[in-house]
Design a protein around this motif. Structure first.
Motif, mmCIF file in Angstrom:
data_model
loop_
_atom_site.group_PDB
_atom_site.id
_atom_site.type_symbol
_atom_site.label_atom_id
_atom_site.label_comp_id
_atom_site.label_asym_id
_atom_site.label_seq_id
_atom_site.Cartn_x
_atom_site.Cartn_y
_atom_site.Cartn_z
ATOM 1 N N LYS A 147 13.118 11.565 7.608
ATOM 2 C CA LYS A 147 13.992 11.089 7.200
ATOM 3 C C LYS A 147 13.852 9.310 6.691
ATOM 4 C CE LYS A 147 15.570 11.298 11.822
ATOM 5 N NZ LYS A 147 17.036 11.857 11.991
ATOM 6 N N SER A 148 14.687 9.077 5.989
ATOM 7 C CA SER A 148 14.310 8.049 5.167
ATOM 8 C C SER A 148 14.465 6.312 5.692
ATOM 9 C CB SER A 148 16.000 7.782 4.191
ATOM 10 O OG SER A 148 16.967 7.274 5.007
ATOM 11 N N ILE A 149 12.943 6.016 5.135
ATOM 12 C CA ILE A 149 12.711 4.712 5.567
ATOM 13 C C ILE A 149 12.927 4.119 4.462
ATOM 14 C CG2 ILE A 149 10.882 3.901 6.503
ATOM 15 C CD1 ILE A 149 9.184 6.128 6.834
ATOM 16 N N GLY A 150 13.408 2.548 4.716
ATOM 17 C CA GLY A 150 14.265 1.461 4.036
ATOM 18 C C GLY A 150 13.091 0.047 4.915
ATOM 19 N N VAL A 151 12.586 -0.335 4.148
ATOM 20 C CA VAL A 151 11.036 -0.844 4.589
ATOM 21 C C VAL A 151 11.556 -2.589 4.693
ATOM 22 C CG1 VAL A 151 8.322 -2.140 4.385
ATOM 23 C CG2 VAL A 151 9.104 0.015 4.017
ATOM 24 N N ILE A 152 11.903 -3.304 5.779
ATOM 25 C CA ILE A 152 12.517 -4.771 5.287
ATOM 26 C C ILE A 152 10.860 -5.172 5.989
ATOM 27 C CG2 ILE A 152 13.952 -6.640 6.301
ATOM 28 C CD1 ILE A 152 15.537 -4.545 7.338
ATOM 29 N N ASN A 153 10.934 -6.481 4.673
ATOM 30 C CA ASN A 153 9.606 -7.416 5.107
ATOM 31 C C ASN A 153 10.326 -9.031 5.159
ATOM 32 O OD1 ASN A 153 7.514 -9.114 4.851
ATOM 33 N ND2 ASN A 153 6.067 -8.174 2.819
ATOM 34 N N ILE A 154 9.629 -9.302 5.107
ATOM 35 C CA ILE A 154 9.808 -11.148 5.502
ATOM 36 C C ILE A 154 8.399 -12.141 5.120
ATOM 37 C CG2 ILE A 154 11.258 -13.431 6.315
ATOM 38 C CD1 ILE A 154 13.235 -11.978 8.196
ATOM 39 N N ASP A 155 8.445 -12.586 3.469
ATOM 40 C CA ASP A 155 7.186 -12.444 3.275
ATOM 41 C C ASP A 155 7.499 -13.676 2.065
ATOM 42 O OD1 ASP A 155 4.968 -12.738 2.619
ATOM 43 O OD2 ASP A 155 4.192 -10.048 3.036
ATOM 44 N N ALA A 156 6.051 -14.396 1.573
ATOM 45 C CA ALA A 156 6.122 -15.161 0.160
ATOM 46 C C ALA A 156 6.002 -13.829 -0.681
ATOM 47 C CB ALA A 156 5.247 -16.504 0.414
ATOM 48 N N HIS A 157 5.077 -13.330 -0.497
ATOM 49 C CA HIS A 157 4.559 -12.457 -0.866
ATOM 50 C C HIS A 157 5.108 -10.699 -1.227
ATOM 51 C CE1 HIS A 157 1.225 -15.238 0.409
ATOM 52 N NE2 HIS A 157 0.805 -15.163 -0.848
ATOM 53 N N PHE A 158 4.848 -10.439 -2.605
ATOM 54 C CA PHE A 158 5.243 -9.154 -2.368
ATOM 55 C C PHE A 158 4.057 -8.031 -2.034
ATOM 56 C CE2 PHE A 158 7.688 -9.986 -6.647
ATOM 57 C CZ PHE A 158 8.790 -9.615 -5.667
ATOM 58 N N ASP A 159 3.150 -8.439 -1.874
ATOM 59 C CA ASP A 159 2.324 -7.379 -1.087
ATOM 60 C C ASP A 159 1.540 -6.417 -1.987
ATOM 61 O OD1 ASP A 159 0.759 -9.585 -0.005
ATOM 62 O OD2 ASP A 159 1.748 -8.915 2.147
ATOM 63 N N THR A 160 2.334 -6.157 -3.123
ATOM 64 C CA THR A 160 2.052 -4.656 -3.989
ATOM 65 C C THR A 160 0.761 -4.670 -5.023
ATOM 66 O OG1 THR A 160 3.539 -5.746 -5.704
ATOM 67 C CG2 THR A 160 4.751 -4.716 -3.841
ATOM 68 N N ARG A 161 -0.121 -5.389 -5.003
ATOM 69 C CA ARG A 161 -1.533 -5.416 -5.471
ATOM 70 C C ARG A 161 -1.989 -3.846 -6.133
ATOM 71 N NH1 ARG A 161 -3.578 -10.419 -6.428
ATOM 72 N NH2 ARG A 161 -2.522 -11.975 -5.039
ATOM 73 N N LYS A 162 -2.643 -3.475 -6.958
ATOM 74 C CA LYS A 162 -3.024 -2.471 -7.262
ATOM 75 C C LYS A 162 -4.240 -2.824 -6.924
ATOM 76 C CE LYS A 162 -2.699 1.401 -11.103
ATOM 77 N NZ LYS A 162 -2.517 1.825 -12.082
ATOM 78 N N GLU A 163 -5.102 -2.023 -6.007
ATOM 79 C CA GLU A 163 -6.655 -1.752 -5.629
ATOM 80 C C GLU A 163 -7.173 -0.260 -5.319
ATOM 81 O OE1 GLU A 163 -8.080 -4.420 -5.898
ATOM 82 O OE2 GLU A 163 -7.062 -5.797 -6.171
ATOM 83 N N GLU A 164 -8.693 -0.442 -5.445
ATOM 84 C CA GLU A 164 -8.966 1.290 -5.436
ATOM 85 C C GLU A 164 -8.126 1.964 -3.772
ATOM 86 O OE1 GLU A 164 -10.427 3.727 -6.922
ATOM 87 O OE2 GLU A 164 -9.991 1.753 -8.385
ATOM 88 N N GLY A 165 -8.426 1.226 -2.879
ATOM 89 C CA GLY A 165 -7.987 0.699 -1.384
ATOM 90 C C GLY A 165 -6.929 0.104 -1.145
ATOM 91 N N SER A 166 -6.999 0.227 0.197
ATOM 92 C CA SER A 166 -6.352 -0.658 1.405
ATOM 93 C C SER A 166 -6.517 -2.417 1.247
ATOM 94 C CB SER A 166 -6.346 0.135 2.825
ATOM 95 O OG SER A 166 -5.352 1.310 2.595
ATOM 96 N N THR A 167 -6.504 -2.751 0.480
ATOM 97 C CA THR A 167 -5.934 -4.445 1.707
ATOM 98 C C THR A 167 -4.457 -4.963 2.028
ATOM 99 O OG1 THR A 167 -5.820 -5.157 -0.174
ATOM 100 C CG2 THR A 167 -7.527 -4.073 -0.886
ATOM 101 N N SER A 168 -4.770 -6.275 2.620
ATOM 102 C CA SER A 168 -3.648 -7.076 3.304
ATOM 103 C C SER A 168 -2.949 -6.996 1.957
ATOM 104 C CB SER A 168 -4.312 -8.195 3.444
ATOM 105 O OG SER A 168 -4.740 -8.931 2.931
ATOM 106 N N GLY A 169 -3.018 -7.133 0.525
ATOM 107 C CA GLY A 169 -2.197 -6.937 -0.588
ATOM 108 C C GLY A 169 -1.627 -6.180 -1.368
#
Length: 311
Positions: A147-169
């Motif tokens: 299925k196609s997934i539409g992600v809806i986020n209500i947030d002050a931050h994009f949380d699209t940081r580039k890191e080596e692994g997972s973080t909250s951002g």
């Protein structure tokens, strides 16, 4: 590590033991273990699963304490009055051990999310850091592989940081970069909370976003229309809220407190245009942090959000 639900968290004011009109959630909650069997038979009501993890917040250099959020939300939710006959099944929490990669904990959580999706029409996911969103996505994708997934986020931050692994951002960058059949819509973005590089990345990836100052007073007709079209254009909607989008006067207990944030009624107004859709199988609320809360204000607000979503 998966831990079963703690029944002693579910207490509250007892108004009647026999008249269901006066019942509260603690009187009707069910308890179950998602690992007991592979049974995917449908259950009544909604599932509830906690993500008692703030290791991703630590990696993102935020204020730790959100791992206590799920149980604080349960305590606040337990004493709220029943909404109709909708019952809740509490499946407990997933916790994180610091000597384990965060991605393993997220995958464990995702496996349980997928099982709950198959059992319930909707599942409430209690955070915990906003790395819950990547785990939520993995569970949704497992349940709906084509299925196609539409992600809806209500947030002050994009949380699209580039890191080596997972973080909250990093959750939403991880989703975008590994899934061509998913995209991202975020409401409540603060200019002061995101670098220009994050805005550039959002524009490059075709991310839809609405600034916080476009939502201060009301959800305007153009934004309502945009939401409706977005929901219509996707097979499945993954819905998540970060409590740091709410002004700190209403939600002081978060990992990154917001100034000039949204009022709770605007968040509810947005949510009531999303949650009732049959396409929404999971709803997560992240970053409730009891360590910094005042009079359990944030936990109570989060619990009330879930309470309204049941309606």
């Amino acid at each position: 590590m998966y831990r079963e639900a703690q029944e002693d968290l579910w207490t509250g004011r007892l108004d009647s033991e026999t008249d269901e009109r006066h019942f509260r959630h603690f009187q009707t909650v069910n308890f179950d273990n998602l690992n007991d069997t592979d049974d995917t038979a449908k259950r009544n009501g909604v599932g509830m699963l906690g993500y008692a993890v703030d290791y991703g917040v630590k990696l993102n250099k935020g204020r730790i304490g959100a791992k206590e959020g799920p149980d604080a939300i349960r305590k606040a939710f337990a004493s709220l009055p029943m909404v109709g006959s909708t019952e809740v099944t509490d499946y407990g929490n997933v916790e994180h051990e610091d000597d384990r990669p965060l991605e393993e904990t997220q995958q464990e959580y995702a496996n349980l999310v997928s099982k709950s999706i198959k059992r319930h029409k909707q599942t409430f996911l209690l955070g915990g850091g906003h790395d819950i969103a990547y785990a939520q996505y993995l569970g949704v994708r497992d349940a709906y592989p084509d299925k196609s997934i539409g992600v809806i986020n209500i947030d002050a931050h994009f949380d699209t940081r580039k890191e080596e692994g997972s973080t909250s951002g990093t959750s939403f960058r991880q989703i975008l970069e590994q899934d061509d059949n998913a995209d991202y819509f975020v409401l409540g973005i603060q200019q002061s909370s995101n670098t220009q590089g994050l805005f550039d990345y959002a524009d490059e990836q075709g991310v839809s976003y609405v600034f916080v100052d476009e939502l201060y007073h009301q959800v305007s007709p153009p934004i309502k229309d945009k939401l409706e079209r977005y929901i219509h254009d996707h097979d499945v909607i993954m819905f998540t809220i970060c409590m740091d989008v709410v002004d700190s006067a209403f939600a002081p207990g978060v990992s990154a407190a917001a100034v000039l944030g949204l009022h709770p009624h605007i968040v509810l107004d947005l949510a009531k245009r999303i949650v009732p859709s049959d396409k929404v199988s999971t709803i997560s609320i992240a970053e409730t942090n009891p360590t910094y809360d005042v009079d359990s204000r944030t936990a109570k607000l989060t619990a009330n959000f879930f309470h309204h979503f049941i309606k």
